[in-house]
Write a protein that holds these residues in place. Sequence first.
Motif, PDB file in Angstrom:
ATOM      1  N   PRO A   1      -6.700   8.907  -8.073  1.00 40.52           N
ATOM      2  CA  PRO A   1      -5.486   8.241  -7.580  1.00 40.52           C
ATOM      3  C   PRO A   1      -4.468   9.212  -7.006  1.00 40.52           C
ATOM      4  O   PRO A   1      -3.611   8.810  -6.213  1.00 40.52           O
ATOM      5  CB  PRO A   1      -4.939   7.534  -8.833  1.00 40.52           C
ATOM      6  N   GLU A   2      -4.568  10.501  -7.393  1.00 37.91           N
ATOM      7  CA  GLU A   2      -3.642  11.486  -6.832  1.00 37.91           C
ATOM      8  C   GLU A   2      -3.912  11.742  -5.353  1.00 37.91           C
ATOM      9  O   GLU A   2      -3.043  12.208  -4.609  1.00 37.91           O
ATOM     10  CB  GLU A   2      -3.728  12.810  -7.608  1.00 37.91           C
ATOM     11  N   VAL A   3      -5.138  11.420  -4.900  1.00 37.53           N
ATOM     12  CA  VAL A   3      -5.482  11.573  -3.482  1.00 37.53           C
ATOM     13  C   VAL A   3      -5.007  10.357  -2.691  1.00 37.53           C
ATOM     14  O   VAL A   3      -4.348  10.481  -1.659  1.00 37.53           O
ATOM     15  CB  VAL A   3      -7.002  11.771  -3.318  1.00 37.53           C
ATOM     16  N   PHE A   4      -5.351   9.172  -3.188  1.00 40.22           N
ATOM     17  CA  PHE A   4      -4.888   7.937  -2.551  1.00 40.22           C
ATOM     18  C   PHE A   4      -5.020   6.792  -3.539  1.00 40.22           C
ATOM     19  O   PHE A   4      -6.033   6.655  -4.230  1.00 40.22           O
ATOM     20  CB  PHE A   4      -5.699   7.612  -1.286  1.00 40.22           C
ATOM     21  N   GLN A   5      -3.991   5.963  -3.599  1.00 38.03           N
ATOM     22  CA  GLN A   5      -4.040   4.767  -4.441  1.00 38.03           C
ATOM     23  C   GLN A   5      -2.997   3.775  -3.945  1.00 38.03           C
ATOM     24  O   GLN A   5      -1.849   4.140  -3.678  1.00 38.03           O
ATOM     25  CB  GLN A   5      -3.763   5.125  -5.899  1.00 38.03           C
ATOM     26  N   ILE A   6      -3.421   2.532  -3.763  1.00 36.93           N
ATOM     27  CA  ILE A   6      -2.508   1.492  -3.311  1.00 36.93           C
ATOM     28  C   ILE A   6      -2.975   0.143  -3.848  1.00 36.93           C
ATOM     29  O   ILE A   6      -4.177  -0.098  -3.984  1.00 36.93           O
ATOM     30  CB  ILE A   6      -2.415   1.454  -1.766  1.00 36.93           C
TER      31      ILE A   6
END
Length: 292
Positions: free
Chosen positions: A58-63
């Motif tokens: 989630p630190e790379v991408f999370q939405i």
Amino acid sequence: MAAAAVSRVLVLSAAVFALQACEPGTGPFAAKPPAGTEATAASTARATKGAGGDVEAPEVFQITDTALWDGRPSLGGVWVASPDTKDPERVIMRNPANGKFVVGALFKREVENPGPKLQISSDAADALGLLAGQPAKISVTALRRKEVAEAPTAAAAPAAAGAIDAGGVETKPLDGGAEPATKGKTKASKKAAETAAVATAALAAAAKPAAAKPAAPAPASSSGGRPIQIGFFSVETNAQRAADKLAKAGIAAEVRSESTKGKPYWSVVARGDAALLAKIKAAGFADAYLLK
């Protein structure tokens, strides 16, 4: 000839054992040397490798936002487009309403249209249970390959001091290097050494014709360059259909079977440069991209 050589070896080996039995401290019933006299070594190096699975990042991408499938069939398999990302990513998409999830690709949404923030493909909508033209909330999280440490592997133990490799026959110095009680070697020990040398030579000669031929090297791959991610698919036949379509365009692509959290998916990957990527896009896979 080989059979005769083996027969001679058996006779000579029997003579060796018989002669060795005459020597004090030798033969099959001789006492074993004390523990710790042989040199051993172990490697403590550890290596990591891809385990074939994924972990959420989630630190790379999370939405978590509303997504929409506009009802049109889409190429490229399972994907979601968001204006909040820059580079393509492998992601896991979840529908919290029914618990369904699927692995796919994340792309940047270039065109801002009225309506939900996230746009998904027809395959993604089908896997998540979304209907055409009906917005629904989903969560999208980046994935990374799971790295695991291999257990330390023991290195081959080096030969003991003074040992020689002679077709499987090993000679060792006496414990502590002490001189024998009687000067020189007895006739029996000399005869045993000579017979052992003859037996070793015969074994080597007999083994030569039967030695297995080294395997032919595998042909080198004709492809080169960087991996090109073409698409993710929740149905294997769809992935194979994409690979077949690329093959008709003269593009070799590989279908890979993978899984995340126990759920299988299939990715289609090729290998090449920017020129091949342009050719793949021209074949109808506009969302293909070069992997880092």
